[in-house]
Design a protein around this motif. Structure first.
Motif, mmCIF file in Angstrom:
data_model
loop_
_atom_site.group_PDB
_atom_site.id
_atom_site.type_symbol
_atom_site.label_atom_id
_atom_site.label_comp_id
_atom_site.label_asym_id
_atom_site.label_seq_id
_atom_site.Cartn_x
_atom_site.Cartn_y
_atom_site.Cartn_z
ATOM 1 N N ASN B 130 0.942 -1.216 -0.066
ATOM 2 C CA ASN B 130 0.061 -0.161 0.202
ATOM 3 C C ASN B 130 1.244 0.973 0.216
ATOM 4 O OD1 ASN B 130 -2.164 1.129 -0.029
ATOM 5 N ND2 ASN B 130 -2.584 1.435 2.345
ATOM 6 N N ARG B 131 1.744 1.346 -0.764
ATOM 7 C CA ARG B 131 2.863 2.390 -0.954
ATOM 8 C C ARG B 131 2.722 3.333 -2.408
ATOM 9 N NH1 ARG B 131 7.135 1.070 4.129
ATOM 10 N NH2 ARG B 131 5.796 0.419 5.390
ATOM 11 N N ARG B 132 3.736 3.969 -2.859
ATOM 12 C CA ARG B 132 3.331 3.759 -4.239
ATOM 13 C C ARG B 132 5.184 3.398 -4.122
ATOM 14 N NH1 ARG B 132 0.667 7.728 -6.327
ATOM 15 N NH2 ARG B 132 1.784 8.325 -7.574
ATOM 16 N N MET B 133 4.977 2.809 -5.411
ATOM 17 C CA MET B 133 6.328 2.502 -5.768
ATOM 18 C C MET B 133 6.047 1.854 -7.539
ATOM 19 S SD MET B 133 5.653 -1.930 -4.353
ATOM 20 C CE MET B 133 4.398 -1.104 -2.846
ATOM 21 N N ARG B 134 7.388 1.549 -7.930
ATOM 22 C CA ARG B 134 7.240 0.543 -8.671
ATOM 23 C C ARG B 134 7.224 -0.598 -9.075
ATOM 24 N NH1 ARG B 134 11.121 1.980 -12.612
ATOM 25 N NH2 ARG B 134 10.778 4.718 -12.389
#
Lengths: 303, 329
Positions: B130-134
């Motif tokens: 639940n994080r902004r990631m690639r």
């Protein structure tokens, strides 16, 4: 059936994710940026997920000696063809029959569950009739009844039908699922527009016609997910085939159990069988994986 | 949208050239017949649509349950059939049978040992996802992969990995100077090995469900908490966890129902239905199978099945009770 999608009823539907650029939006979305620790942990999780499957393939492509090799080999060998030939020649396992039986049973059950459950789910979600609430509660109640626990009477029943040892006996007890009806009902409530049903009625469509022309297209995404989940559950069904079938006419899981119960453990053979029993599911996953992930997550919010 | 095909207003279906008017009652006898037919259709179709489910469930779900109760009251053998009514004798024997208590202990023990790490790991994985990631999509595919496998196949692979002599897990332990563990021999070690198989399969699935619930949490709650100076960890414990509680309880109920019937993994782990030399990992479902089919004692096997059913219902009701308690709190 063990599989389930669902969650607490009060969780509201997920709002669409904000655009990817713009730091203000990012803050508002409340999402942390992934740290190197996040990536590290997820890579470990990914490796742990893949490793048993990879090890399965390594042993399946080599001989029995690899299980004792230290350090263990990290690359596949060249023995897959030979192992495959030995697997399909094995008299005790009847692997070809097992694969065909499992494919037939899982496909028929998946289509049947999707059809009957979407029909009932549509009625419970969209058609007004007396006793609807009571029937809905009844459906939820059936989810608590473990079909697998009824194996002894089911076996007596199948014997009286003369179906013992027949793949029909594996199929019929699983043709419907309470979970499927519930899932279809939840989905139909929001996905099938009531005005469209009324419009179709004014045009003189019968209720079944409305199901075919209005409800089916609207339910299609959920039906695909239910079909996939059902196929997988049925493919993995173990206790009932073990009770009602015999080694001459097994399902694929039954065949694997036969290999596992042999006196001397032939790991190359067992792992090749394991590979072939996993392969169909992985192929399905390659084609429908995104849908499945979306379905599991969407179901979690809807149900 | 495609959905509009037939029902679209002003575009009557070609198959029905005479669309029924919604207004005044029909005049001609043919119209009246059609009208009656469509009224019957509206009234009875819903029942016809739910009927197949209830008929099939009744025959292959409910009836076997009732029949199991009937069989459990009889001396009923695989060979010889029904040998007469015995009342509650099978149950009386069951409650004095050390094998039953052993199987009950194993079933509940493996459940406990599996469910707690499963929950914690699934929550952690969900929080990481639940994080902004690639590569977020790729990681989701990777964690759900174990769910999309054949249970028996994986039980065979893990059975080998947990081998006492050639198992890779003991090999890895030897790096740390640890002695090889006889995973199948002890109660706790065999429970641990079986729990690992279960959790390997279900952590990712539960993580995706938790992730969906996390994404549904209103974002302004985090904002408000952040303005009030709550740390990330505090936000996780005081916002995410309480809002996820219904979801977590739901998944726990589902794994209770599934795991009380645990069968495939321990059977393939041991290669038979006895669950180890001392029955140290024989579950209730295995006991039922062993008594009913290997010893051919249908009556006793049916009694075991019914007690298991009651246990499942009790566990589910307990969970539902807790859920409603939490909801009202």
């Amino acid at each position: 059936m063990v599989t389930a999608i669902g969650a607490g009823p009060e969780v509201p539907a997920a709002p669409p994710r904000g655009p990817r650029n713009g730091s203000r939006v990012r803050r508002a979305a409340g999402l942390r940026d992934a740290s190197p620790l996040t990536y590290g942990a997820l890579i470990v999780a990914g490796v742990l997920s893949v490793f048993p499957l990879y090890w399965m393939f390594i042993v399946a492509t080599r001989g029995n000696e690899v299980v004792a090799m230290r350090p263990p080999p990290v690359l596949p060998g060249s023995g897959f063809g030979e192992n495959t030939a030995r697997l399909f020649d094995n008299q005790a396992a009847n692997f070809t029959t097992g694969l065909i039986n499992s494919a037939i049973a899982s496909t028929i059950v998946a289509f049947s569950v999707v059809f009957f459950c979407s029909l009932a789910g549509f009625a419970l979600a969209k058609l007004p009739f007396r006793g609807r609430n009571a029937i809905t509660i009844g459906v939820i109640g059936t989810m608590m009844v473990p079909v697998q626990m009824g194996v002894i009477p089911l076996l007596i029943m199948m014997e009286s039908f003369g179906w013992r040892g027949d793949i029909k006996a594996v199929i019929v007890p699983f043709l419907v699922s309470g979970f499927g009806v519930f899932m279809m009902r939840q989905y139909a409530q929001s996905a099938v527009p009531t005005e469209l049903i009324e419009a179709a009625r004014v045009d003189g469509c019968s209720t079944f016609r409305i199901y075919l022309s209005v409800v089916l297209p609207a339910l299609r995404p959920a039906m695909v997910v239910l079909g996939l989940l059902t196929f997988m559950t049925m493919w993995n069904e173990f206790i009932w085939p073990l009770a009602v079938l015999n080694p001459d006419n097994p399902t694929v899981q039954f065949s694997i159990n036969q290999l596992n119960q042999a006196y001397s453990r032939d790991y190359a053979l067992m792992f090749t069988g394991a590979t072939f029993s996993t392969l169909p599911l992985l192929i399905v996953f390659v084609f429908f994986g995104r849908r499945l992930i979306g379905g599991i997550m969407e179901g979690a919010v809807k149900a | 949208m495609k959905v509009l095909r037939r029902g679209d207003q002003g575009d009557p279906a070609p198959a029905e050239p005479d669309p029924r008017p919604a207004g005044p009652p029909p005049a001609t006898p043919a119209d009246r017949r059609r009208h009656r037919r469509s009224r019957a259709d509206i009234r009875y179709s819903p029942y016809a649509f739910v009927a197949p489910f209830f008929v099939l469930f009744g025959v292959f779900g409910l009836f076997p349950m009732v029949y199991t109760a009937y069989i459990s009251m009889h001396d009923w053998e695989l060979i010889g059939g029904n040998l007469g009514y015995v009342g509650f004798a099978n149950y009386a024997f069951l409650f004095t049978d050390p094998k039953f208590y052993n199987a009950l202990l194993n079933t509940v023990g493996i459940f406990m040992l599996a469910v707690v790490p499963q929950l914690v790991l699934a929550l952690a994985v969900a929080d990481f996802l639940n994080r902004r990631m690639r590569f977020g999509g790729l990681f989701r595919v990777l964690v759900i992969l174990p769910y999309v496998t054949s249970v028996a196949a994986i039980a065979i692979v893990f059975g080998q990995l947990f081998g006492s002599e050639y198992g890779l897990i003991n090999y890895v332990l030897s790096w740390g100077g640890l002695d090889p563990v006889g995973w199948r021999e002890g109660r706790l070690t065999s429970w641990a090995a079986i729990s690992v198989m279960i959790d390997w399969r279900w952590v990712g699935y539960n993580a995706l469900i938790y992730l969906a619930a996390m994404q549904a949490v209103p974002k302004d709650m985090y904002e408000a908490a952040a303005i009030d100076g709550a740390s990330r960890l505090r936000q996780f414990w005081q916002i995410t966890i309480p809002l996820l509680r219904p979801t977590v309880i739901f998944t726990v109920i589902m794994s209770t129902i599934g795991q009380m019937q645990l069968f495939t993994e321990p059977v393939l782990f041991g290669g038979n239905y006895q669950g180890g030399s001392q029955g140290q990992y024989q579950t209730i479902a295995m006991l039922m199978f062993d008594e009913g089919f290997r010893y051919g004692d249908y009556g006793y096997g049916a009694a075991v099945a019914w007690v298991l059913f009651v246990i499942i219902v009790l566990f589910s009701l307990l969970n539902i009770l807790i859920t409603s308690r939490i909801k009202s709190a």
